[in-house]
Each structure stands twice: as C-alpha cells, then as structure tokens.
Design an enzyme around this catalytic site. Structure first.
Site: not given
Length: 237
Positions: A71, A73
């Site tokens: 991922d 953020d």
C-alpha cells in the site's frame, strides 16, 4: 439537546467524507485489536503477533523469488502533508476535497514530493530486492493521468525493477485491491488499513500489518491485530 444533535451529525458527516478517500467495506474483526496510539501508551499486549523484517527474511530464506505488494499512504509513505495541504486548498472547512479530482491530480502529479518514505518500507523493500522479489505498489487513491508517484517511489526506495503504481480506487462495497493482488500472484501484501489485510486474504495472500503513525491525518487509527494478522515491529515510522 438540539446543539448536541447538530454536533453529532456534523462529526458523523466529517468522518464519512474523510473515510471516503480510503473507503473499504468493513469486515468484523476476529481478535482484540489495538491502535498505534494504544500500543505506544501501554506497550505491546501478549496477544499480538509481532514480527521483524529479519523474521520475514529468515522465513523466505532458500525460497524462490516471489511477488510482494505495498500500500502507499501510511505504509510506504507518510503522506499526511499532502492530504493536509489538499484540505487547506480545496475544502478548509471539511473533507469534500477527497472527492475532488483536482486534489488527486495535485497529489498524484507532484505533491507526493512532500511525502516522507517510511523507514519500515525502506527496510522491507531493500530486503525483498536483495532476494530478487517482484515489487508492486497498489493504492486505493483515485488515479490521475501522470506518472509522478511511480517515479517518486522508484527514486526514494531505489526500486530496480519498477512497475507502474496500480490505482485500484476505493469502494464501500468491494475490496478493490483484491483482483490486482491475485492477478500479479502476490504472496505478501503490506498495508496499514483493515481493508489491506482483508484484500490480501481474499486474494490468497498474507496481509501483514504496517502500523499507521499516531499523527497521521487518516483517522481513526486502525486496531492492529484485529484480524489476528501479523504486525511489523517499529513500523509506525
């Protein structure tokens, strides 16, 4: 009473708008979870399974290269400065900026230069590259017609074989990352959100939790370990 009702409604609306940018359907937890804030205040409870980068490296020792996913953020990048600036510029009194394509174009096409690479991601990516593993970045962000974030991640993490960032988008009813994790035969997916863990499992991969920084603008802070997943030590930064 009326004032209390209005305040409650406002708080609910704020949370709903903010969470839309990282929306994932909510799956009930199977274990007791703890936010990063709770872990920092009270220490690591015995019930959590904490692992290190070295632990993962040892588990993979002698095995053929695999594909792994990250991922972006609060997992690979501490990007709260980007979201804070977006709110100030596009909706200083709320979170409607998260539904504004102009914000996403700014974030994806240049503002990520203000995002700080997380130390845990640097360690993980270095380890996986040393093994010859294939690295993919899959985000729930809204896509833009540019390649800045791909180039930025390649630069700050020194990725030798860089794939274009996959913008899976977000949904309140579907785990949008799952098809991409499955399509690229990803075996381990690292993420800070509950949806990252579930998305990985639905694709037949292991979801390993990266702790979200306590000062992240993305609230509420997840309860690490709520699905019995393994959690990376010292991964809040």
């Amino acid at each position: 009473m009326l004032r209390h009702t209005l305040l409650t409604a406002t708080a609910l609306l704020t949370y709903t708008l903010f969470s839309a940018a990282h929306a994932d359907p909510k799956t009930p937890g199977t274990h007791k979870g703890y936010s990063t804030i709770e872990l920092l205040n009270a220490g690591i409870p015995k019930g959590l399974t904490m692992i290190s980068v070295a632990d993962i490296q040892n588990e993979l020792k002698g095995k053929s290269p695999i594909a792994v996913g990250f991922d972006i953020d609060d997992t690979s990048l501490f990007s709260s400065p980007v979201f804070y600036r977006g709110q100030q510029e596009f909706s200083p009194n709320g979170y409607s900026y998260l539904k504004n394509q102009k914000f996403w174009d700014k974030a994806n096409c240049g503002w990520d230069r203000f995002s700080m690479p997380k130390h845990i991601a640097q360690q993980l990516i270095a380890m996986h590259q040393q093994r010859g593993d294939d690295i993919y970045f899959i985000t729930g962000r809204t896509p833009s017609k540019c390649h800045f974030t791909t180039d930025y991640l390649k630069k700050v993490f020194h990725v030798k074989k860089m794939h274009a960032v996959i913008f899976a988008g977000s949904s309140h009813t579907t785990y949008t990352k799952t098809p991409y994790i499955k399509a690229h035969n990803i075996k381990i997916y690292y993420g800070d959100a509950d949806g990252d863990i579930i998305s990985a499992r639905k694709a037949g991969a292991e979801g390993i939790r990266v702790m979200r920084a306590a000062n992240s603008s993305y609230k509420p802070i997840p309860e690490n370990g709520i699905y019995g997943e393994r959690i990376l030590k010292n991964s809040q930064y």
